[in-house]
Design an enzyme around this catalytic site. Sequence first.
Site, PDB file in Angstrom:
ATOM      1  N   GLU A  89       4.806   3.788   6.029  1.00  0.00           N
ATOM      2  CA  GLU A  89       3.580   2.989   5.983  1.00  0.00           C
ATOM      3  C   GLU A  89       2.457   3.785   5.314  1.00  0.00           C
ATOM      4  O   GLU A  89       2.458   5.018   5.343  1.00  0.00           O
ATOM      5  CB  GLU A  89       3.230   2.581   7.431  1.00  0.00           C
ATOM      6  CG  GLU A  89       1.896   1.941   7.658  1.00  0.00           C
ATOM      7  CD  GLU A  89       1.744   0.557   7.051  1.00  0.00           C
ATOM      8  OE1 GLU A  89       2.028   0.410   5.845  1.00  0.00           O
ATOM      9  OE2 GLU A  89       1.316  -0.370   7.759  1.00  0.00           O
ATOM     10  N   ASP A  90       1.515   3.077   4.715  1.00  0.00           N
ATOM     11  CA  ASP A  90       0.419   3.780   4.030  1.00  0.00           C
ATOM     12  C   ASP A  90      -0.586   4.379   4.995  1.00  0.00           C
ATOM     13  O   ASP A  90      -0.939   5.542   4.901  1.00  0.00           O
ATOM     14  CB  ASP A  90      -0.287   2.838   3.021  1.00  0.00           C
ATOM     15  CG  ASP A  90      -0.762   1.526   3.637  1.00  0.00           C
ATOM     16  OD1 ASP A  90      -0.539   1.288   4.840  1.00  0.00           O
ATOM     17  OD2 ASP A  90      -1.360   0.725   2.890  1.00  0.00           O
ATOM     18  N   LYS A 120      -5.837   7.227  10.989  1.00  0.00           N
ATOM     19  CA  LYS A 120      -7.234   7.281  11.447  1.00  0.00           C
ATOM     20  C   LYS A 120      -7.240   7.248  12.968  1.00  0.00           C
ATOM     21  O   LYS A 120      -7.348   6.166  13.559  1.00  0.00           O
ATOM     22  CB  LYS A 120      -7.997   6.048  10.945  1.00  0.00           C
ATOM     23  CG  LYS A 120      -8.224   5.957   9.457  1.00  0.00           C
ATOM     24  CD  LYS A 120      -8.981   4.656   9.153  1.00  0.00           C
ATOM     25  CE  LYS A 120      -9.228   4.443   7.689  1.00  0.00           C
ATOM     26  NZ  LYS A 120      -9.781   3.089   7.422  1.00  0.00           N
ATOM     27  N   ASP A 174      -4.505   2.234  11.000  1.00  0.00           N
ATOM     28  CA  ASP A 174      -5.933   2.051  11.262  1.00  0.00           C
ATOM     29  C   ASP A 174      -6.081   1.676  12.744  1.00  0.00           C
ATOM     30  O   ASP A 174      -6.099   2.549  13.595  1.00  0.00           O
ATOM     31  CB  ASP A 174      -6.445   0.972  10.302  1.00  0.00           C
ATOM     32  CG  ASP A 174      -7.944   0.783  10.342  1.00  0.00           C
ATOM     33  OD1 ASP A 174      -8.656   1.798  10.372  1.00  0.00           O
ATOM     34  OD2 ASP A 174      -8.407  -0.368  10.332  1.00  0.00           O
ATOM     35  N   GLY A 198       0.779  -1.244   0.000  1.00  0.00           N
ATOM     36  CA  GLY A 198       0.000   0.000   0.000  1.00  0.00           C
ATOM     37  C   GLY A 198       0.806   1.286   0.000  1.00  0.00           C
ATOM     38  O   GLY A 198       0.334   2.315  -0.483  1.00  0.00           O
ATOM     39  N   ASP A 206      -5.698  -0.289  -1.758  1.00  0.00           N
ATOM     40  CA  ASP A 206      -6.556  -1.114  -2.613  1.00  0.00           C
ATOM     41  C   ASP A 206      -7.854  -1.540  -1.936  1.00  0.00           C
ATOM     42  O   ASP A 206      -7.971  -1.533  -0.714  1.00  0.00           O
ATOM     43  CB  ASP A 206      -5.817  -2.403  -2.992  1.00  0.00           C
ATOM     44  CG  ASP A 206      -5.705  -3.354  -1.809  1.00  0.00           C
ATOM     45  OD1 ASP A 206      -5.172  -2.924  -0.763  1.00  0.00           O
ATOM     46  OD2 ASP A 206      -6.182  -4.503  -1.913  1.00  0.00           O
ATOM     47  N   PHE A 217     -13.421   3.706   4.993  1.00  0.00           N
ATOM     48  CA  PHE A 217     -12.565   2.879   4.144  1.00  0.00           C
ATOM     49  C   PHE A 217     -12.208   3.656   2.879  1.00  0.00           C
ATOM     50  O   PHE A 217     -13.068   4.182   2.182  1.00  0.00           O
ATOM     51  CB  PHE A 217     -13.257   1.571   3.776  1.00  0.00           C
ATOM     52  CG  PHE A 217     -12.342   0.635   3.029  1.00  0.00           C
ATOM     53  CD1 PHE A 217     -11.378  -0.091   3.707  1.00  0.00           C
ATOM     54  CD2 PHE A 217     -12.433   0.513   1.649  1.00  0.00           C
ATOM     55  CE1 PHE A 217     -10.510  -0.928   3.021  1.00  0.00           C
ATOM     56  CE2 PHE A 217     -11.566  -0.328   0.956  1.00  0.00           C
ATOM     57  CZ  PHE A 217     -10.609  -1.052   1.643  1.00  0.00           C
TER      58      PHE A 217
END
Length: 179
Positions: A102-103, A134, A106, A48, A162, A155
């Site tokens: 990192e993407d 987030k 969460d 990601g 993706d 999301f």
Amino acid sequence: MDRIRLKDKEFELYIAEKEIKKAIERVARQIKKDIEGKNPLFIGVLNGAFMFIADVMHYLNGPYELTFARYSSYQGTDTSGMVNEIMPVKSDIRGRCVILLEDIIDTGFTMNYVMRKLRDGGASEVRLATMLYKPDALRHNVTPDYVGLEIANDFIVGYGLDYDELGRAYKDIYKIVES
Ligand code: 5GP
Ligand code: MG
């Protein structure tokens, strides 16, 4: 494009490329300042983060060492879960300042595990740079050192992220439209 469809899901434009680039440039500037005089090892977390990794390194524009790793996490109910190291870090991290790219953070489950493992492996310092964060979804003890953009608990896809392997190649970020 204001809307995209991936398989059974609809997504709407959420963060445009220009804003993403601006945020990443700011992150790269902070990192550059903090690594002055150090010899950090960058670890890009696939898949990601591939666009984020490329952008950060582009802005850093220096002699830095970069390697890649890949993890997948299977999280059951609550705190039980497992991180699968599909492609572990191969470099010698002992005594190194390591910076993860990192993407998105969460729940924080994956990075909590990875950062602990790198510290246990002898890294002198483990820092975390994430394109997206987030805060409302966080459930594990992770504090990112560098954050591109904080987002709501929706999301999202695009800019590397993706849905079922689709959507990574969009240059903007889209959020799911709940129907
Ligand atoms: P965590 O371990 O922090 O719960 O999850 C981190 C990973 O889950 C991220 O690296 C990313 O691969 C995936 N993830 C979390 N939120 C999203 C999201 O909104 N969209 C997509 N496409 N992936 C996400
Ligand atoms: Mg990831």
